[in-house]
Design a protein around this motif. Sequence first.
Motif, PDB file in Angstrom:
ATOM      1  N   HIS A  74     -17.323 102.733  27.485  1.00 42.78           N
ATOM      2  CA  HIS A  74     -16.014 102.211  27.093  1.00 42.78           C
ATOM      3  C   HIS A  74     -15.386 103.173  26.097  1.00 42.78           C
ATOM      4  CE1 HIS A  74     -16.809  98.370  29.022  1.00 42.78           C
ATOM      5  NE2 HIS A  74     -18.007  98.395  28.463  1.00 42.78           N
ATOM      6  N   GLY A  75     -14.087 103.065  25.888  1.00 43.24           N
ATOM      7  CA  GLY A  75     -13.405 103.894  24.910  1.00 43.24           C
ATOM      8  C   GLY A  75     -14.030 103.715  23.531  1.00 43.24           C
ATOM      9  N   GLY A  76     -14.371 104.808  22.886  1.00 46.90           N
ATOM     10  CA  GLY A  76     -15.003 104.758  21.573  1.00 46.90           C
ATOM     11  C   GLY A  76     -16.515 104.659  21.632  1.00 46.90           C
ATOM     12  N   GLN A  77     -17.073 104.598  22.836  1.00 47.09           N
ATOM     13  CA  GLN A  77     -18.520 104.428  23.001  1.00 47.09           C
ATOM     14  C   GLN A  77     -19.149 105.735  23.459  1.00 47.09           C
ATOM     15  OE1 GLN A  77     -19.702 101.828  26.259  1.00 47.09           O
ATOM     16  NE2 GLN A  77     -21.331 100.979  24.992  1.00 47.09           N
ATOM     17  N   VAL A  78     -20.371 105.975  22.995  1.00 41.60           N
ATOM     18  CA  VAL A  78     -21.155 107.130  23.415  1.00 41.60           C
ATOM     19  C   VAL A  78     -22.401 106.602  24.112  1.00 41.60           C
ATOM     20  CG1 VAL A  78     -22.458 109.155  22.653  1.00 41.60           C
ATOM     21  CG2 VAL A  78     -20.350 108.504  21.456  1.00 41.60           C
ATOM     22  N   LEU A  79     -22.588 106.964  25.376  1.00 44.72           N
ATOM     23  CA  LEU A  79     -23.783 106.555  26.120  1.00 44.72           C
ATOM     24  C   LEU A  79     -24.660 107.769  26.367  1.00 44.72           C
ATOM     25  CD1 LEU A  79     -22.417 104.154  28.906  1.00 44.72           C
ATOM     26  CD2 LEU A  79     -23.526 103.553  26.752  1.00 44.72           C
ATOM     27  N   LEU A  80     -25.927 107.639  26.019  1.00 42.68           N
ATOM     28  CA  LEU A  80     -26.904 108.694  26.273  1.00 42.68           C
ATOM     29  C   LEU A  80     -27.851 108.199  27.348  1.00 42.68           C
ATOM     30  CD1 LEU A  80     -27.755 109.646  22.583  1.00 42.68           C
ATOM     31  CD2 LEU A  80     -25.998 110.631  24.061  1.00 42.68           C
ATOM     32  N   GLY A  81     -27.964 108.946  28.417  1.00 43.95           N
ATOM     33  CA  GLY A  81     -28.825 108.549  29.522  1.00 43.95           C
ATOM     34  C   GLY A  81     -30.250 109.032  29.336  1.00 43.95           C
ATOM     35  N   GLY A  82     -31.141 108.418  30.072  1.00 42.38           N
ATOM     36  CA  GLY A  82     -32.539 108.821  30.041  1.00 42.38           C
ATOM     37  C   GLY A  82     -33.425 107.750  29.444  1.00 42.38           C
ATOM     38  N   GLU A  83     -34.708 107.903  29.652  1.00 47.94           N
ATOM     39  CA  GLU A  83     -35.680 106.924  29.174  1.00 47.94           C
ATOM     40  C   GLU A  83     -35.714 106.853  27.650  1.00 47.94           C
ATOM     41  OE1 GLU A  83     -38.056 103.830  29.942  1.00 47.94           O
ATOM     42  OE2 GLU A  83     -37.044 105.028  31.454  1.00 47.94           O
ATOM     43  N   ASN A  84     -35.828 108.002  27.002  1.00 49.06           N
ATOM     44  CA  ASN A  84     -35.816 108.103  25.532  1.00 49.06           C
ATOM     45  C   ASN A  84     -34.941 109.291  25.157  1.00 49.06           C
ATOM     46  OD1 ASN A  84     -37.763 106.021  24.724  1.00 49.06           O
ATOM     47  ND2 ASN A  84     -39.185 107.258  25.926  1.00 49.06           N
ATOM     48  N   PRO A  85     -33.616 109.107  25.151  1.00 50.14           N
ATOM     49  CA  PRO A  85     -32.733 110.260  24.965  1.00 50.14           C
ATOM     50  C   PRO A  85     -32.841 110.933  23.603  1.00 50.14           C
ATOM     51  CG  PRO A  85     -31.466 108.223  25.016  1.00 50.14           C
ATOM     52  CD  PRO A  85     -32.877 107.886  25.366  1.00 50.14           C
ATOM     53  N   LEU A  86     -33.197 110.182  22.570  1.00 52.41           N
ATOM     54  CA  LEU A  86     -33.311 110.769  21.233  1.00 52.41           C
ATOM     55  C   LEU A  86     -34.735 110.636  20.713  1.00 52.41           C
ATOM     56  CD1 LEU A  86     -30.110 109.277  19.546  1.00 52.41           C
ATOM     57  CD2 LEU A  86     -30.419 111.606  20.380  1.00 52.41           C
ATOM     58  N   THR A  87     -35.233 111.707  20.115  1.00 48.07           N
ATOM     59  CA  THR A  87     -36.537 111.630  19.468  1.00 48.07           C
ATOM     60  C   THR A  87     -36.371 110.824  18.171  1.00 48.07           C
ATOM     61  OG1 THR A  87     -36.186 113.625  18.142  1.00 48.07           O
ATOM     62  CG2 THR A  87     -37.144 113.926  20.350  1.00 48.07           C
ATOM     63  N   LEU A  88     -37.461 110.405  17.586  1.00 47.66           N
ATOM     64  CA  LEU A  88     -37.388 109.681  16.318  1.00 47.66           C
ATOM     65  C   LEU A  88     -36.718 110.526  15.243  1.00 47.66           C
ATOM     66  CD1 LEU A  88     -40.855 107.888  16.229  1.00 47.66           C
ATOM     67  CD2 LEU A  88     -38.607 106.869  16.636  1.00 47.66           C
ATOM     68  N   GLU A  89     -37.028 111.813  15.236  1.00 49.88           N
ATOM     69  CA  GLU A  89     -36.411 112.704  14.257  1.00 49.88           C
ATOM     70  C   GLU A  89     -34.900 112.789  14.480  1.00 49.88           C
ATOM     71  OE1 GLU A  89     -36.453 117.373  12.853  1.00 49.88           O
ATOM     72  OE2 GLU A  89     -38.110 116.617  14.061  1.00 49.88           O
ATOM     73  N   LEU A 103     -29.480  99.840  25.696  1.00 47.41           N
ATOM     74  CA  LEU A 103     -28.753  98.915  26.555  1.00 47.41           C
ATOM     75  C   LEU A 103     -29.529  98.548  27.816  1.00 47.41           C
ATOM     76  CD1 LEU A 103     -25.159 100.448  26.273  1.00 47.41           C
ATOM     77  CD2 LEU A 103     -26.161  98.551  24.974  1.00 47.41           C
ATOM     78  N   GLY A 104     -30.630  99.231  28.053  1.00 52.18           N
ATOM     79  CA  GLY A 104     -31.430  98.934  29.238  1.00 52.18           C
ATOM     80  C   GLY A 104     -30.986  99.737  30.444  1.00 52.18           C
ATOM     81  N   GLY A 105     -31.553  99.399  31.596  1.00 52.31           N
ATOM     82  CA  GLY A 105     -31.253 100.133  32.808  1.00 52.31           C
ATOM     83  C   GLY A 105     -29.945  99.682  33.448  1.00 52.31           C
ATOM     84  N   PHE A 106     -29.277 100.622  34.071  1.00 51.17           N
ATOM     85  CA  PHE A 106     -28.043 100.343  34.790  1.00 51.17           C
ATOM     86  C   PHE A 106     -28.096 101.052  36.138  1.00 51.17           C
ATOM     87  CE2 PHE A 106     -26.693  99.531  30.510  1.00 51.17           C
ATOM     88  CZ  PHE A 106     -25.754  98.497  30.636  1.00 51.17           C
ATOM     89  N   ALA A 107     -27.542 100.424  37.136  1.00 51.71           N
ATOM     90  CA  ALA A 107     -27.427 101.057  38.450  1.00 51.71           C
ATOM     91  C   ALA A 107     -26.129 101.870  38.460  1.00 51.71           C
ATOM     92  CB  ALA A 107     -27.413 100.012  39.557  1.00 51.71           C
ATOM     93  N   LEU A 108     -26.263 103.157  38.716  1.00 51.67           N
ATOM     94  CA  LEU A 108     -25.095 104.022  38.806  1.00 51.67           C
ATOM     95  C   LEU A 108     -24.840 104.316  40.270  1.00 51.67           C
ATOM     96  CD1 LEU A 108     -26.071 106.530  35.981  1.00 51.67           C
ATOM     97  CD2 LEU A 108     -24.462 104.638  35.811  1.00 51.67           C
ATOM     98  N   LYS A 109     -23.585 104.526  40.622  1.00 53.55           N
ATOM     99  CA  LYS A 109     -23.255 104.844  42.009  1.00 53.55           C
ATOM    100  C   LYS A 109     -23.947 106.106  42.460  1.00 53.55           C
ATOM    101  CE  LYS A 109     -18.759 102.919  42.957  1.00 53.55           C
ATOM    102  NZ  LYS A 109     -17.386 103.269  43.258  1.00 53.55           N
TER     103      LYS A 109
END
Length: 109
Positions: A74-89, A103-109
């Motif tokens: 959505h406008g103003g939102q940043v979505l990062l894909g992948g199982e664990n997109p960011l490390t703890l660091e 946000l959990g899994g999503f089906a993409l076209k």
Amino acid sequence: FHNMGDCADFAVNLQRSLRQMPWPAELRLKGGLRVSVGALSGGYTSRRPHTTTGRADYFGTIVNRTARIAAAAHGGQVLLGGENPLTLEERSQIDPRCHLSRLGGFALK
């Protein structure tokens, strides 16, 4: 970007900078220009110069998936894909005023 943390940091700063721009009154009433950002890490299949601009044009599954992730934001939102997109660091380096949530899994076209 060197890593997804750098990408997320850029996206957060982009969103903040856009909100602070001197927009026309009709946009200021809506909180300024809000863009959707999507990112996914991985390698592209091929790269060649764009026929019109000469700038790099990237191809591959990763490019297509990233475009779908960005379209889901959505406008103003940043979505990062992948199982664990960011490390703890990387998560610890994100501005603490940002709301991070899985946000959990999503089906993409």
